[in-house]
Design a protein around this motif. Structure first.
Motif, mmCIF file in Angstrom:
data_model
loop_
_atom_site.group_PDB
_atom_site.id
_atom_site.type_symbol
_atom_site.label_atom_id
_atom_site.label_comp_id
_atom_site.label_asym_id
_atom_site.label_seq_id
_atom_site.Cartn_x
_atom_site.Cartn_y
_atom_site.Cartn_z
ATOM 1 N N ALA A 144 -9.399 1.410 -6.033
ATOM 2 C CA ALA A 144 -9.862 0.081 -6.601
ATOM 3 C C ALA A 144 -8.604 -0.977 -6.331
ATOM 4 O O ALA A 144 -9.048 -2.111 -5.729
ATOM 5 N N ARG A 145 -7.338 -0.605 -6.463
ATOM 6 C CA ARG A 145 -6.350 -1.587 -6.154
ATOM 7 C C ARG A 145 -6.216 -1.735 -4.607
ATOM 8 O O ARG A 145 -5.905 -2.939 -4.132
ATOM 9 N N VAL A 146 -6.271 -0.640 -3.872
ATOM 10 C CA VAL A 146 -6.096 -0.860 -2.585
ATOM 11 C C VAL A 146 -7.238 -1.927 -1.819
ATOM 12 O O VAL A 146 -7.005 -2.669 -0.915
ATOM 13 N N ARG A 147 -8.466 -1.377 -2.512
ATOM 14 C CA ARG A 147 -9.664 -1.843 -2.125
ATOM 15 C C ARG A 147 -9.485 -3.652 -2.174
ATOM 16 O O ARG A 147 -9.767 -4.416 -1.492
ATOM 17 N N GLY A 148 -8.786 -3.747 -3.375
ATOM 18 C CA GLY A 148 -8.853 -5.430 -3.719
ATOM 19 C C GLY A 148 -7.714 -6.075 -2.912
ATOM 20 O O GLY A 148 -8.097 -7.148 -2.535
ATOM 21 N N GLU A 149 -6.781 -5.423 -2.587
ATOM 22 C CA GLU A 149 -5.689 -5.905 -1.843
ATOM 23 C C GLU A 149 -6.243 -6.117 -0.319
ATOM 24 O O GLU A 149 -6.074 -6.975 0.404
ATOM 25 N N ALA A 150 -6.761 -4.998 0.176
ATOM 26 C CA ALA A 150 -7.530 -5.109 1.502
ATOM 27 C C ALA A 150 -8.479 -6.199 1.702
ATOM 28 O O ALA A 150 -8.303 -6.988 2.790
ATOM 29 N N PHE A 151 -9.612 -6.333 0.777
ATOM 30 C CA PHE A 151 -10.530 -7.357 0.894
ATOM 31 C C PHE A 151 -9.910 -8.889 0.660
ATOM 32 O O PHE A 151 -10.173 -9.923 1.325
ATOM 33 N N VAL A 191 0.993 -1.279 -0.162
ATOM 34 C CA VAL A 191 -0.007 0.017 -0.091
ATOM 35 C C VAL A 191 0.809 1.183 0.008
ATOM 36 O O VAL A 191 0.623 2.145 -0.697
ATOM 37 N N ALA A 192 2.043 1.189 0.609
ATOM 38 C CA ALA A 192 2.941 2.427 0.762
ATOM 39 C C ALA A 192 3.557 2.604 -0.554
ATOM 40 O O ALA A 192 3.879 3.810 -0.851
ATOM 41 N N GLN A 193 3.524 1.452 -1.357
ATOM 42 C CA GLN A 193 4.276 1.667 -2.714
ATOM 43 C C GLN A 193 3.146 2.280 -3.699
ATOM 44 O O GLN A 193 3.770 3.160 -4.516
ATOM 45 N N ILE A 194 2.192 1.935 -3.384
ATOM 46 C CA ILE A 194 0.889 2.449 -4.307
ATOM 47 C C ILE A 194 0.499 3.767 -3.981
ATOM 48 O O ILE A 194 0.429 4.512 -5.048
ATOM 49 N N ALA A 195 0.177 4.051 -2.638
ATOM 50 C CA ALA A 195 -0.115 5.461 -2.390
ATOM 51 C C ALA A 195 0.763 5.766 -1.170
ATOM 52 O O ALA A 195 0.428 5.581 0.104
ATOM 53 N N PRO A 196 1.837 6.412 -1.644
ATOM 54 C CA PRO A 196 2.957 6.859 -0.333
ATOM 55 C C PRO A 196 2.286 7.855 0.657
ATOM 56 O O PRO A 196 2.691 7.522 1.899
ATOM 57 N N SER A 197 1.388 8.326 0.429
ATOM 58 C CA SER A 197 0.806 9.536 1.606
ATOM 59 C C SER A 197 0.236 8.472 2.563
ATOM 60 O O SER A 197 -0.064 9.194 3.826
ATOM 61 N N THR A 198 -0.238 7.482 2.457
ATOM 62 C CA THR A 198 -0.864 6.523 3.485
ATOM 63 C C THR A 198 0.197 5.937 4.383
ATOM 64 O O THR A 198 -0.347 5.516 5.588
ATOM 65 N N VAL A 222 21.956 12.145 2.367
ATOM 66 C CA VAL A 222 21.129 11.546 1.412
ATOM 67 C C VAL A 222 19.811 11.298 2.263
ATOM 68 O O VAL A 222 19.955 11.167 3.462
ATOM 69 N N GLN A 223 18.720 11.750 1.792
ATOM 70 C CA GLN A 223 17.492 11.797 2.395
ATOM 71 C C GLN A 223 17.187 10.386 2.801
ATOM 72 O O GLN A 223 16.959 9.439 2.009
ATOM 73 N N GLN A 224 16.769 9.870 4.098
ATOM 74 C CA GLN A 224 16.442 8.724 4.545
ATOM 75 C C GLN A 224 15.090 8.219 4.689
ATOM 76 O O GLN A 224 14.263 9.309 5.071
ATOM 77 N N ALA A 225 14.520 7.209 4.529
ATOM 78 C CA ALA A 225 13.022 6.920 4.769
ATOM 79 C C ALA A 225 12.939 7.342 6.167
ATOM 80 O O ALA A 225 13.482 6.553 7.314
ATOM 81 N N GLY A 226 11.912 8.225 6.358
ATOM 82 C CA GLY A 226 11.636 8.560 7.792
ATOM 83 C C GLY A 226 10.662 7.605 8.654
ATOM 84 O O GLY A 226 10.436 7.746 9.689
ATOM 85 N N THR A 227 10.095 6.519 7.894
ATOM 86 C CA THR A 227 9.120 5.990 8.719
ATOM 87 C C THR A 227 9.288 4.315 8.380
ATOM 88 O O THR A 227 10.066 4.072 7.189
ATOM 89 N N ALA A 247 -14.804 11.764 -3.236
ATOM 90 C CA ALA A 247 -14.743 11.921 -1.891
ATOM 91 C C ALA A 247 -14.794 11.010 -0.657
ATOM 92 O O ALA A 247 -13.799 10.934 0.124
ATOM 93 N N LEU A 248 -15.476 10.150 -0.967
ATOM 94 C CA LEU A 248 -15.618 8.819 -0.166
ATOM 95 C C LEU A 248 -14.458 7.929 -0.214
ATOM 96 O O LEU A 248 -13.635 7.457 0.562
ATOM 97 N N GLN A 249 -13.629 7.840 -1.483
ATOM 98 C CA GLN A 249 -12.577 7.015 -1.653
ATOM 99 C C GLN A 249 -11.583 7.847 -1.116
ATOM 100 O O GLN A 249 -10.480 7.236 -0.702
ATOM 101 N N GLN A 250 -11.574 9.225 -1.279
ATOM 102 C CA GLN A 250 -10.284 9.830 -0.881
ATOM 103 C C GLN A 250 -10.338 9.898 0.665
ATOM 104 O O GLN A 250 -9.233 10.244 1.315
ATOM 105 N N SER A 251 -11.295 9.613 1.353
ATOM 106 C CA SER A 251 -11.164 9.592 2.682
ATOM 107 C C SER A 251 -10.557 8.243 3.322
ATOM 108 O O SER A 251 -10.036 8.128 4.377
ATOM 109 N N VAL A 252 -10.284 7.252 2.310
ATOM 110 C CA VAL A 252 -9.814 6.073 2.650
ATOM 111 C C VAL A 252 -8.180 6.072 2.223
ATOM 112 O O VAL A 252 -7.244 5.852 2.618
ATOM 113 N N VAL A 253 -8.186 6.365 0.856
ATOM 114 C CA VAL A 253 -6.858 6.528 0.185
ATOM 115 C C VAL A 253 -6.728 7.887 -0.543
ATOM 116 O O VAL A 253 -7.605 8.269 -1.545
ATOM 117 N N PRO A 254 -5.777 8.993 0.143
ATOM 118 C CA PRO A 254 -5.711 10.358 -0.615
ATOM 119 C C PRO A 254 -5.780 10.273 -2.120
ATOM 120 O O PRO A 254 -6.215 10.992 -2.878
#
Length: 393
Positions: free
Chosen positions: A225-232, A52-59, A318-323, A212-219
């Motif tokens: 749709a892809r995140v939903r498929g993975e989660a389900f 999910v982090a690779q698909i939607a980094p903001s999550t 070099v910027q390191q991954a913070g999380t 708007a509903l989808q954005q409340s789950v994934v910005p």
């Protein structure tokens, strides 16, 4: 005949020892099953977060699956409420596309027919020494009809030219009929476009609510749709919802749990060869201590590895991954397993590095530790694990 006497003490001890070894084997097997099961659950959850982090980094890999289920139900309800307008909109779009294709084809044929008529009229006028009008007027259907009627009423044309004029008269009438049909289709297309705007407004409003509903789950709602498929998929195959529950935890916590479990798995990989090959029996206390030691070594090595990477990143700007959402679970698992198997070596290595930090001259100036004398069962053995493993006899 001599009667059999009571069993000797060594036979009793051997029987008791055999039962004890069997009990130890059962405990090892149960521990392996438990560690493998928990490792599989945590690894699947952490791998889901990494994807999910690779698909939607903001999550950062975090998705509230319960909220996702609620949002998906609301989206399905909105789509059901607007199913009729959506279907009508699709039909309208298909109708407009069909009209456009028909009009394009008819216009191409009409233009070709018009060009042929103009050419034939020009030939007849040339043979009759008649000066034709401008080229722009020649392309107009009414002008073409006027010129053909003028040629039809002109005396002195050859029979062949008269036959051509009669054919041209028929072609012009067909061309006029085609143009009338195109005008009718243009009017039909205009009505469809007006209906499309009306229905499209209703569908667009529904789509805005869905987005708007989808954005409340994934910005990045385009990846919903892809995140939903993975989660389900994770939720469906998760035993009692455990993996889905773990997936909602913070990636740092899951990575720590994963490295601890993999450290325990590495400790079991150490204990199983020892149980099978070592002369001295493995005890229950050794199993417990080794599991804890493997987890401690894995966690220490994991923290040290991340600290080293952070130090290199700061030194090289070099910027390191913070999380922890960007940490690959396979890498975390590898660190844990290796540290669990080589717990003694990891502890000794950390001790040497720590001594080198606090002593002048670094690790090279630290006194060389002498190895303890080998135990009787270790004589003649070589390798990382003298109690079993690849180099065990």
């Amino acid at each position: 005949m001599r009667e059999a006497g009571p069993p000797r003490a060594d036979q009793k001890g051997m029987a008791a020892m055999t039962f004890y070894k069997f009990a130890v084997g059962v405990v090892l097997a149960l521990a392996m099953i438990a560690v493998l099961g928990l490792s599989a659950l945590v690894f699947s959850s952490r791998d889901f977060q990494f994807g999910v982090a690779q698909i939607a980094p903001s999550t950062n890999g975090l998705v509230d699956i319960n909220h996702l289920v609620e949002v998906d139900a609301q989206i399905q309800q909105l789509e059901a409420e607007t199913s009729a307008p959506r279907g009508e909109l699709i039909e309208i779009e298909q109708g407009i596309a069909a009209i456009d294709n028909t009009v394009t084809s008819a216009e191409a044929e009409a233009n070709q027919t018009r060009s042929e008529i103009v050419g034939q009229i020009a030939e007849i006028e040339s043979r009759a020494n008649i000066a034709g009008p401008s080229a722009a007027a020649d392309l107009d259907t009414s002008a073409l009809n006027t010129r053909i009627q003028s040629l039809a009423g002109r005396p002195g044309l050859t029979p062949a030219d008269q036959q051509v004029v009669a054919n041209l008269n028929t072609q012009v009438r067909q061309l006029a009929t085609t143009e009338e049909g195109l005008d009718g289709q243009s009017a039909e297309r205009g009505a469809l476009v007006a209906r499309q705007r009306l229905i499209g407004g209703q569908v667009a409003e529904s789509n805005r609510r869905i987005f708007a509903l989808q954005q409340s789950v994934v910005p990045e709602y385009e990846h919903y749709a892809r995140v939903r498929g993975e989660a389900f998929a994770l939720r469906t195959l998760s035993p009692l919802g455990v993996s889905a529950f773990f997936a909602q935890g913070h990636p740092a916590l899951l990575s720590t749990m994963l490295v601890l479990l993999m450290g325990a798995l590495g400790a079991l990989l150490y204990l199983f060869p020892a149980y099978l090959n070592r002369a001295a029996p493995v005890t229950m206390a050794e199993i417990v201590v080794r599991l804890i030691f493997g987890m401690c070594a894995a966690l220490a090595f994991y923290v040290l590895a991340n600290a080293t990477i952070a130090g290199f990143s700061i030194a090289s700007s070099v910027q390191q991954a913070g999380t922890s959402g960007t940490l690959n679970p396979f890498t975390v698992s590898l660190i844990g397993i290796v540290a669990g198997v080589l717990a003694e070596d990891i502890a000794k290595w950390i001790q040497d590095r720590g001594r080198g930090i606090f002593q002048q001259g670094g690790a090279a100036a630290s006194p060389v530790a002498t190895a303890p004398p080998p135990t009787p069962e270790d004589v003649g053995f070589s390798g990382v694990n003298p109690h079993g493993g690849p180099n065990a006899p």
